[in-house]
Write an enzyme that holds these catalytic residues in place. Structure first.
Site, PDB file in Angstrom:
ATOM      1  N   CYS A 169       7.802 -44.957 -33.695  1.00 48.50           N
ATOM      2  CA  CYS A 169       6.699 -45.923 -33.513  1.00 48.50           C
ATOM      3  C   CYS A 169       5.444 -45.274 -34.084  1.00 48.50           C
ATOM      4  O   CYS A 169       4.605 -44.776 -33.347  1.00 48.50           O
ATOM      5  CB  CYS A 169       6.514 -46.272 -32.041  1.00 48.50           C
ATOM      6  SG  CYS A 169       8.024 -46.776 -31.192  1.00 48.50           S
ATOM      7  N   ALA A 170       5.342 -45.253 -35.403  1.00 49.39           N
ATOM      8  CA  ALA A 170       4.443 -44.312 -36.076  1.00 49.39           C
ATOM      9  C   ALA A 170       2.994 -44.779 -36.234  1.00 49.39           C
ATOM     10  O   ALA A 170       2.089 -43.958 -36.270  1.00 49.39           O
ATOM     11  CB  ALA A 170       5.010 -43.970 -37.455  1.00 49.39           C
ATOM     12  N   GLY A 173      -0.628 -43.634 -37.443  1.00 51.49           N
ATOM     13  CA  GLY A 173      -0.189 -42.601 -38.366  1.00 51.49           C
ATOM     14  C   GLY A 173      -0.800 -41.217 -38.225  1.00 51.49           C
ATOM     15  O   GLY A 173      -0.508 -40.342 -39.029  1.00 51.49           O
ATOM     16  N   ASP A 200       7.532 -48.507 -38.050  1.00 48.55           N
ATOM     17  CA  ASP A 200       6.792 -49.297 -37.075  1.00 48.55           C
ATOM     18  C   ASP A 200       7.286 -50.736 -37.136  1.00 48.55           C
ATOM     19  O   ASP A 200       7.635 -51.239 -38.207  1.00 48.55           O
ATOM     20  CB  ASP A 200       5.284 -49.248 -37.318  1.00 48.55           C
ATOM     21  CG  ASP A 200       4.511 -49.574 -36.038  1.00 48.55           C
ATOM     22  OD1 ASP A 200       4.249 -48.650 -35.253  1.00 48.55           O
ATOM     23  OD2 ASP A 200       4.192 -50.761 -35.817  1.00 48.55           O
ATOM     24  N   ASP A 253       6.962 -41.902 -29.695  1.00 53.07           N
ATOM     25  CA  ASP A 253       5.681 -42.214 -29.047  1.00 53.07           C
ATOM     26  C   ASP A 253       5.655 -43.726 -28.812  1.00 53.07           C
ATOM     27  O   ASP A 253       5.179 -44.490 -29.640  1.00 53.07           O
ATOM     28  CB  ASP A 253       4.520 -41.777 -29.961  1.00 53.07           C
ATOM     29  CG  ASP A 253       3.167 -42.004 -29.329  1.00 53.07           C
ATOM     30  OD1 ASP A 253       2.978 -41.618 -28.168  1.00 53.07           O
ATOM     31  OD2 ASP A 253       2.291 -42.593 -29.994  1.00 53.07           O
ATOM     32  N   CYS A 306       0.612 -42.750 -23.786  1.00 56.54           N
ATOM     33  CA  CYS A 306      -0.770 -42.504 -23.355  1.00 56.54           C
ATOM     34  C   CYS A 306      -0.997 -43.238 -22.032  1.00 56.54           C
ATOM     35  O   CYS A 306      -2.029 -43.874 -21.817  1.00 56.54           O
ATOM     36  CB  CYS A 306      -1.770 -42.915 -24.419  1.00 56.54           C
ATOM     37  SG  CYS A 306      -1.531 -44.556 -25.077  1.00 56.54           S
TER      38      CYS A 306
END
Length: 782
Positions: A169-170, A173, A200, A253, A306
């Protein structure tokens, strides 16, 4: 929603108020948030007030210097000795600016943070110079403005240059950029054997990802567009046999509720409920499961969010460990990143609905709530199993410990195949004979499956059928030699824009021979890795990928939606054949190409570099006598300009520079993008800053002058002479003597005038010399 939406400022009267004096202040209070996290006990006793106070403070600005660039040390020196010194004793809006501090846990002082918020950086006149520096260097790829906690996952992956890496899930970037840097740890190796596949699900965000990756000019990055929870298995050719591609490192991520980002995404305060985590848990677990399936044995996967919520964090990891039946283990990374303050993962938590109702175990959940709450959201009840999971090895970063955002990281090691994959063989059927290396394998095209997997119950006749299918590919391959197109049209509706195909140059392509001869390319040059983005007509740009990514492209054209890959190494000139080669060098690929080039190289001194970067088309007479001698017998056309530092002159720039240039009849010029020019000038100590207002006035004045002079210019005059006359007059007005090196105050002014000059030159091409024809605006800007 990946990281929360932007604040909308309310509606109606609040909207009107927003136009008058900014958006109304969002109240940084959420009773449910406080109740939830107090009850879970993720914050140590006695630290709750500090935790909440930190969340209400704006997030400090952080930046990271690109680690693999040879001039990272020069940028660090420039930051410390110039820009940071100018911040000493500075006050902005009554607040004293603290000196930036390096992040103690980031290697080699390459990451820094300051108490300046992004808003103050953008708006304050006193900080305009520092802000311009950050913007310009970011565009060049020399600096990344990245949140401190976001830098942690790539560091814990322990990447080496030979690793095959998947970033699931870039976008946008910043972590992908870190991974690329790690691949290029040794700048003397132009093609590391590892690569990064950055994925993505959002097509538009993929282009943001491309922009980030392009700044680093790597031939080892591929951007793809898939749902991470069902990203297809890819195949590679290993000694003539098909194998499933397993990744050595995976960054997972995942999309999350983002309550660790409250300091920068302040609308999270009013939108936060436990419902966000409950809705995302299933997706996060599916993505993580797909990740470990594609991980090689002995490989490492970092799972991160996060968010502070255990439903999105420990619950996902515990569920993954439980169903892996010992195939996975949590790595102990307590000794890694010394200086980073972290909290261990928790082993007990409860689930709460948005109405405040708590549940401690799955059996307590009423049937009408069992679609919202799932069994995998609860802690493991078996104490022995729970202990074996070592959930305390997870990391939770709390905002008040080191003035950061909130974050969660878990590092997983794959010890053996996942239980549901154990009987799947590693090596697959033999490939049919190929006519050449450039042919495309389109295994499984049209049948919708991801890969050739031999299931334990596969019948003999099915295996024979698949073998026959592979044998019949030869005809298809010969039709589409070297072409790696997008998935079939029936699948295109799943994606956004239709991408151009990737067409590798055939081994005997006549296009390459003049290039090879003109630049005296080394026999080891991997010409098979050159590709274009067009099947028909003139090839205008040539790109290059590593041989490993070429293998991936050729063997997965029908199942993979590739958005972008490769770096531009050559661009076609208009009427370029008359100079011996139709293609000129491109600046973004020069550091990859340079080790293979043995001709057309001119070594220049530091004074020559300053002239090249501050003057648009200087006469040869302006350069040093050594440079003039070197170019005297060289034919016109594209050249490499190389600066090597002199250790005996420590006051000069101490890192090498390689520039693309053009040698004319009587002049020498550099083809370097504006921000890159400014970067090199800064590193050489040349002042390039100009206040915005003065810059705008100068641009307006210059435009009028250029238009007036061009109208009076004789029609038959060479473009080269026109440009030289105008630049010379500009230099005289600025106060620069033609016999001197460019002075510090002139760089930005000349740069601004150059832009106007280029645009004017485009419109004045009715009568042009043959040399001038090649200097059009499209060739000036790579």
């Amino acid at each position: 929603e990946r990281r929360g939406r932007r604040a909308d400022g309310g509606g109606g009267a609040a909207f009107l108020q927003g136009w008058a004096g900014g958006y109304p202040e969002i109240v940084k209070e959420n009773e449910l948030f406080e109740r939830y996290y107090r009850e879970l006990g993720i914050v140590p006793a006695g630290e709750w007030d500090a935790f909440m106070a930190a969340l209400r403070e704006p997030l400090p600005a952080t930046l990271r210097i690109t680690g693999y660039r040879s001039h990272a040390k020069e940028i660090l020196h420039c930051l410390k000795e110039k820009y940071f010194r100018e911040l000493q004793d500075l006050e902005v809006d009554g607040q004293k600016v603290e000196m930036p501090q390096s992040l103690s846990w980031y290697p080699e002082e390459l990451a820094w943070h300051t108490n300046l918020s992004r808003k103050i950086l953008r708006k304050s006149p006193q900080l305009e110079k520092f802000h311009q520096f950050l913007v310009s260097e970011t565009e060049c790829g020399n600096i990344s403005r990245q949140e401190a906690v976001s830098m942690i996952p790539p560091l814990l992956l322990n990447v080496s240059p030979h690793h095959k890496i998947l970033d699931m899930c870039a976008a946008p970037g910043s972590k992908t950029a870190q991974l690329i840097e790690m691949l290029h740890a040794d700048m003397n190796v132009p093609f590391p054997s590892g690569f990064v596949i950055a994925n993505d699900v959002d097509n538009k965000r993929c282009y943001l990802l491309v922009h980030q990756a392009k700044r680093l000019n790597s031939p080892c990055i591929m951007v793809v567009n898939h749902d991470a929870s069902s990203i297809p298995n890819l195949q590679i050719d290993v000694d003539g046999r098909k194998e499933i591609l397993s990744y050595d490192r995976i960054l997972c991520d995942v999309p999350c509720s983002g309550d660790g980002t409250m300091r920068k995404n302040i609308d999270v305060w009013k939108k936060w409920t436990t419902q966000n985590s409950l809705q995302l848990h299933g997706l996060q677990l599916r993505i993580a499961t797909r990740g470990v399936e594609q991980l090689a044995e002995g490989g490492r996967m970092v799972y991160s969010t996060c968010s502070l919520n255990p439903i999105e964090n420990e619950a996902v990891i515990a569920s993954l460990l439980e169903k892996s039946q010992g195939a996975l283990e949590l790595a102990d990374v307590s000794s890694e990143l010394p200086g980073l303050k972290r909290m261990p993962g928790i082993t007990k938590w409860k689930v709460m609905l948005k109405d405040g109702q708590w549940f401690e175990e799955w059996k307590d959940v009423p049937s009408n709530r069992q679609t919202q709450i799932r069994p995998t959201m609860f802690p493991v009840q078996d104490e022995e199993k729970l202990k074996a999971m070592n959930l305390e090895r997870c990391l939770r970063i709390l905002p008040h410990h080191q003035n950061t955002g909130g974050f969660f990281v878990a590092v997983l090691i794959k010890k053996s195949q996942m239980p549901w994959n154990k009987r799947q063989p590693k090596v697959h059927q033999k490939l049919p004979e190929r006519k050449g290396d450039i042919e495309v394998t389109e295994a499984n095209s049209g049948n919708g499956s991801d890969c050739i997997i031999e299931e334990p119950t596969l019948a003999e006749n099915e295996e024979s059928k698949k073998m026959q299918e592979l044998q019949n590919l030869d005809t298809e391959q010969s039709k589409k030699e070297g072409v790696c197109g997008p998935p079939p049209s029936k699948k295109m509706k799943l994606f956004g824009f239709k991408e151009d195909p990737f067409v590798f140059l055939p081994e005997d392509d006549p296009l390459f021979l003049p290039i090879q001869k003109f630049y005296a390319l080394d026999p080891s040059f991997p010409k098979m890795n050159l590709l274009t983005r067009t099947q028909e007509g003139k090839k205008r740009q040539l790109y290059m990928v590593s041989k490993e990514l070429r293998n991936v492209l050729l063997n997965n054209s029908e199942k993979m939606k590739v958005i972008n890959t490769g770096i531009k190494v050559w661009s076609r000139n208009s009427d370029g054949e008359q100079f011996g080669c139709a293609f000129r060098l491109a600046q973004e690929g020069i550091y990859t190409l340079y080790p293979f080039i043995h001709a057309r190289i001119i070594n220049v001194c530091i004074e020559d570099v300053k002239i090249l970067l501050t003057q648009e088309n200087p006469f040869l007479s302006k350069f040093s006598s050594e440079t003039q001698k070197k170019v005297k017998d060289m034919a016109m056309g594209s050249i490499v300009l190389k600066y090597d530092p002199d250790p005996e002159k420590p006051q000069d720039l101490q890192c090498p520079i390689v520039l693309c240039g053009w040698q004319g009849k009587t002049s020498l010029r550099a083809f370097v993008p504006k921000n890159e020019r400014l970067h090199y000038l800064r590193m050489m100590g040349v002042e390039v800053f100009k206040a915005k207002r003065k810059e705008e006035e100068l641009e307006n004045k210059t435009e009028e002058e250029v238009q007036h002079r061009l109208m009076q210019t004789e029609e038959g005059m060479d473009v080269e002479d026109k440009e030289h006359d105008i630049v010379t007059k500009m230099e005289a007005e600025i106060g620069e003597e033609s016999t001197q090196s460019p002075v510090e105050s002139s760089a930005m002014e000349i740069e601004n005038k150059i832009e106007d000059l280029e645009q004017s030159s485009k419109n004045a091409k009715t009568h042009v010399s043959q040399e001038g024809k090649d200097m059009d605006g499209s060739n000036v800007k790579d």
